[in-house]
Motif scaffolding. Structure first.
Motif, short mmCIF file in Angstrom:
data_model
loop_
_atom_site.label_atom_id
_atom_site.label_comp_id
_atom_site.label_asym_id
_atom_site.label_seq_id
_atom_site.Cartn_x
_atom_site.Cartn_y
_atom_site.Cartn_z
N ASP A 70 0.83 -1.21 0.00
CA ASP A 70 0.00 0.00 0.00
C ASP A 70 0.87 1.26 0.00
OD1 ASP A 70 -2.22 -1.59 0.08
OD2 ASP A 70 -2.66 -1.26 2.20
N ILE A 71 1.91 1.23 0.81
CA ILE A 71 2.80 2.40 0.91
C ILE A 71 3.43 2.70 -0.46
CG2 ILE A 71 5.00 3.21 1.90
CD1 ILE A 71 4.10 1.73 4.52
N THR A 83 3.56 8.52 14.39
CA THR A 83 2.82 7.30 14.77
C THR A 83 3.14 6.07 13.89
OG1 THR A 83 0.75 7.44 13.46
CG2 THR A 83 0.83 8.74 15.50
N VAL A 84 3.92 6.25 12.83
CA VAL A 84 4.22 5.13 11.94
C VAL A 84 5.43 4.36 12.48
CG1 VAL A 84 4.86 4.49 9.58
CG2 VAL A 84 3.30 6.42 9.97
N ILE A 122 8.38 3.03 7.83
CA ILE A 122 9.14 4.22 7.41
C ILE A 122 10.33 3.78 6.54
CG2 ILE A 122 10.44 6.25 8.18
CD1 ILE A 122 8.90 6.08 10.85
N ASN A 123 11.02 2.73 6.97
CA ASN A 123 12.16 2.24 6.19
C ASN A 123 11.71 1.76 4.81
OD1 ASN A 123 14.32 2.76 7.91
ND2 ASN A 123 13.92 0.91 9.12
N VAL A 139 11.72 7.78 -0.66
CA VAL A 139 11.50 8.95 0.19
C VAL A 139 12.86 9.47 0.69
CG1 VAL A 139 10.68 9.64 2.49
CG2 VAL A 139 9.13 8.47 0.90
N THR A 140 13.08 10.78 0.57
CA THR A 140 14.36 11.36 1.00
C THR A 140 14.19 12.43 2.07
OG1 THR A 140 14.24 12.89 -0.84
CG2 THR A 140 15.58 10.91 -1.17
N LEU A 141 12.94 12.64 2.49
CA LEU A 141 12.68 13.63 3.54
C LEU A 141 11.53 13.12 4.41
CD1 LEU A 141 12.96 16.50 4.83
CD2 LEU A 141 11.32 17.29 3.10
N ILE A 142 11.78 13.05 5.72
CA ILE A 142 10.70 12.64 6.62
C ILE A 142 10.45 13.73 7.65
CG2 ILE A 142 11.16 10.16 6.30
CD1 ILE A 142 12.43 10.17 9.12
#
Ligand SMILES: *Cc1c(COP(=O)(O)O)cnc(C)c1O
Length: 241
Positions: free
Chosen positions: A13-14, A47-48, A53-54, A61-64
């Motif tokens: 899903d991600i 909350t994730v 996240i990894n 993704v390069t910015l969190i």
């Protein structure tokens, strides 16, 4: 479903959601005469859990962004952060500044002169310069933090004098609006303020980042001139607090 297959489903899903968000962002960028490369996509990871996240990082993704100091510091050692920047986007209390300075790439939620001074002080102590955005309460909501639009230019001029911090732009969370025209007006007001402050060419202030737009409204924000969107639930699914 077993726990394993539930995780697998969420990983899929991600990946799918990220692709859809990127496509929608690219369309909004083109609507405003820009390209996807002009807009930075932040994945908001509050909350994730770290494995998800990894996975998002593996998907490019390069910015969190995290909104709480404690949660960010707790997760950080478990994340594959090579080449990934992490920003604080939630309200920062003065007594937590010492913990966060040097641990993030940017603090997007500077909402008072007091917290700005503390960031400067702690940055000097650690020998770093902290990049910050100034948060504007564009809808003047009592429930939200951020400077009022009226005081923002003057406060920025004061913050610019503080050693140890560098102001890179503005951040805002507008009121929840059913009326899209009203929402767009808030975004346009933010964009105008961003341009006006940039035109003043204040020393130590570079208006390069306009952080606005979340899961429900990033396309509108980008069309109004945002170049940095903060997207959480549309990537990771609904949050359960
Ligand atoms: C949670 C949060 C977001 C992301 O919200 P979504 O609606 O899940 O995209 C963006 N900005 C800030 C400051 C947040 O706290």
């Amino acid at each position: 479903m077993t726990e394993k297959s539930w995780d697998e489903q969420r990983f899929q899903d991600i990946e799918y959601n990220l692709k859809a968000v990127r496509e929608a962002l690219a369309r909004a960028a083109e609507d405003s005469g820009r390209t996807a490369a002009d807009i930075e996509l932040m994945a908001v990871t509050k909350t994730v859990e770290e494995r998800f996240i990894n996975h998002a990082i593996d998907c490019g993704v390069t910015l969190i962004g995290e909104n709480r100091v404690q949660e960010l510091l707790r997760k950080k050692p478990n994340l594959r952060l090579a080449g990934v920047r992490k920003n604080l986007i939630g309200h920062l209390q003065t007594n937590k500044v010492a913990q966060i300075v040097g641990e993030v790439d940017m603090i997007e939620s500077v909402d008072s002169l007091k917290v700005a001074r503390e960031i400067g002080k702690q940055s000097l102590k650690k020998g770093v310069v902290t990049d910050v955005l100034v948060e504007v309460n564009i809808g003047l909501e009592a429930s939200k933090t951020g400077l009022s639009p009226e005081e923002t230019p003057e406060r920025i001029a004061e913050m610019a004098e503080i050693a140890g911090l560098h102001i890179c732009g503005l951040m805002s969370v507008p009121p929840i609006c059913e009326d899209r025209a009203k929402l767009c007006k808030y975004f346009e007001n933010m964009y105008n303020m961003y341009v006006d402050i940039g035109a003043k060419k204040i020393d130590n202030v570079s208006m390069n980042v306009l952080s606005m737009g979340m899961s429900g409204d990033f396309a509108e924000a980008v069309r109004a001139g945002s170049n940095h969107v903060r997207v959480g639930s549309r990537i990771f699914g609904p949050r359960v607090y």
